[in-house]
Enzyme design. Sequence first.
Site, mmCIF file in Angstrom:
data_model
loop_
_atom_site.group_PDB
_atom_site.id
_atom_site.type_symbol
_atom_site.label_atom_id
_atom_site.label_comp_id
_atom_site.label_asym_id
_atom_site.label_seq_id
_atom_site.Cartn_x
_atom_site.Cartn_y
_atom_site.Cartn_z
ATOM 1 N N CYS A 120 -1.246 -4.586 -0.715
ATOM 2 C CA CYS A 120 -0.041 -4.456 0.116
ATOM 3 C C CYS A 120 1.087 -3.824 -0.692
ATOM 4 O O CYS A 120 1.745 -2.885 -0.233
ATOM 5 C CB CYS A 120 0.364 -5.841 0.648
ATOM 6 N N CYS A 121 1.299 -4.319 -1.930
ATOM 7 C CA CYS A 121 2.354 -3.753 -2.791
ATOM 8 C C CYS A 121 2.069 -2.281 -3.098
ATOM 9 O O CYS A 121 2.999 -1.472 -3.175
ATOM 10 C CB CYS A 121 2.458 -4.530 -4.106
ATOM 11 N N CYS A 201 10.461 -8.577 -0.391
ATOM 12 C CA CYS A 201 10.031 -8.577 1.006
ATOM 13 C C CYS A 201 10.116 -9.999 1.575
ATOM 14 O O CYS A 201 9.870 -10.978 0.856
ATOM 15 C CB CYS A 201 8.598 -8.092 1.100
ATOM 16 N N CYS A 204 7.339 -12.628 1.074
ATOM 17 C CA CYS A 204 7.005 -12.922 -0.330
ATOM 18 C C CYS A 204 8.194 -13.437 -1.132
ATOM 19 O O CYS A 204 8.175 -13.427 -2.362
ATOM 20 C CB CYS A 204 6.447 -11.662 -0.989
ATOM 21 N N CYS A 229 4.960 -6.769 -9.161
ATOM 22 C CA CYS A 229 4.350 -6.028 -8.059
ATOM 23 C C CYS A 229 3.753 -4.717 -8.530
ATOM 24 O O CYS A 229 3.150 -3.994 -7.766
ATOM 25 C CB CYS A 229 5.387 -5.746 -6.984
HETATM 26 S S1 SF4 Z 1 6.118 -7.972 -1.856
HETATM 27 FE FE1 SF4 Z 1 4.741 -8.855 -0.266
HETATM 28 S S2 SF4 Z 1 5.186 -7.806 1.675
HETATM 29 FE FE2 SF4 Z 1 6.170 -6.655 -0.018
HETATM 30 S S3 SF4 Z 1 4.721 -5.071 -0.503
HETATM 31 FE FE3 SF4 Z 1 4.242 -6.767 -1.901
HETATM 32 S S4 SF4 Z 1 2.753 -8.097 -0.852
HETATM 33 FE FE4 SF4 Z 1 3.581 -6.647 0.646
#
Ligand code: SF4
Length: 241
Positions: A120-121, A201, A204, A229
Amino acid sequence: MGAVDLHARPSKDFEEKLAATRKLLVLAASEFAPLKQASSLGAEDVVITHLVNSLELPIPVFVLETGALHQETLDLLERTKSLSRAPVEVYRPVQESVVQFVGREGKDPMYRSIALRKECCAIRKLEPLARALEGQKAWITGLRREQSNARAEVPAIDTAEARVKINPLADWTWGDVWHYISVNQVDYNPLHDQFFPSIGCAPCTRAISLGEDFRAGRWWWEDEAAKECGLHVKNEDKVTA
Ligand code: SF4
């Protein structure tokens, strides 16, 4: 009680630190151009943007709008865009990648595994970050040594990677950051008034309790060691990106 009342406590040598930070930003603008400031719109980043604007430096600011930010952060982004003297650039993930990922893994897959969180990151942050930094010799971040053990060695000018990283607040304390915000009436994310020291985000990030580590509110369901991240992970440690 708001974040300013709670945290604004300058170090004894705050004025010297501030002078060194100003000097570093001026030097960076002339020696490391082209460069940009990466901003998550957290407390450190609004301080740096304020300094860049007050010094009238030709340094654009960029924000990664991941599609999962809090409304408070989006509102601050709009205010920053309308008030900043320095250009504010917004980078978003490739929509098709997000749609495919969410379609395959569901809405909030980051809680299921570190691999899915990193995927996701990679989609929402790292790919847009690579686009934001294309052609840049250096970038400016709000990293501070005090933020976590993993950041305890952060230098003011980090030349460990091909693209130089400038960390003008490396030796600032949280109290210094809030003192600057207070004295200069800097606009900040109201989530800081709700005990969010580190803002990312929405899925998170959570508020922290008194005495918890700064980064405790980020990816709190994971081990401490995994909590970056990829934006500030050295090449040899990168799992994604
Ligand atoms: S912080 Fe969470 S929502 Fe944002 S990109 Fe990373 S995993 Fe995805």
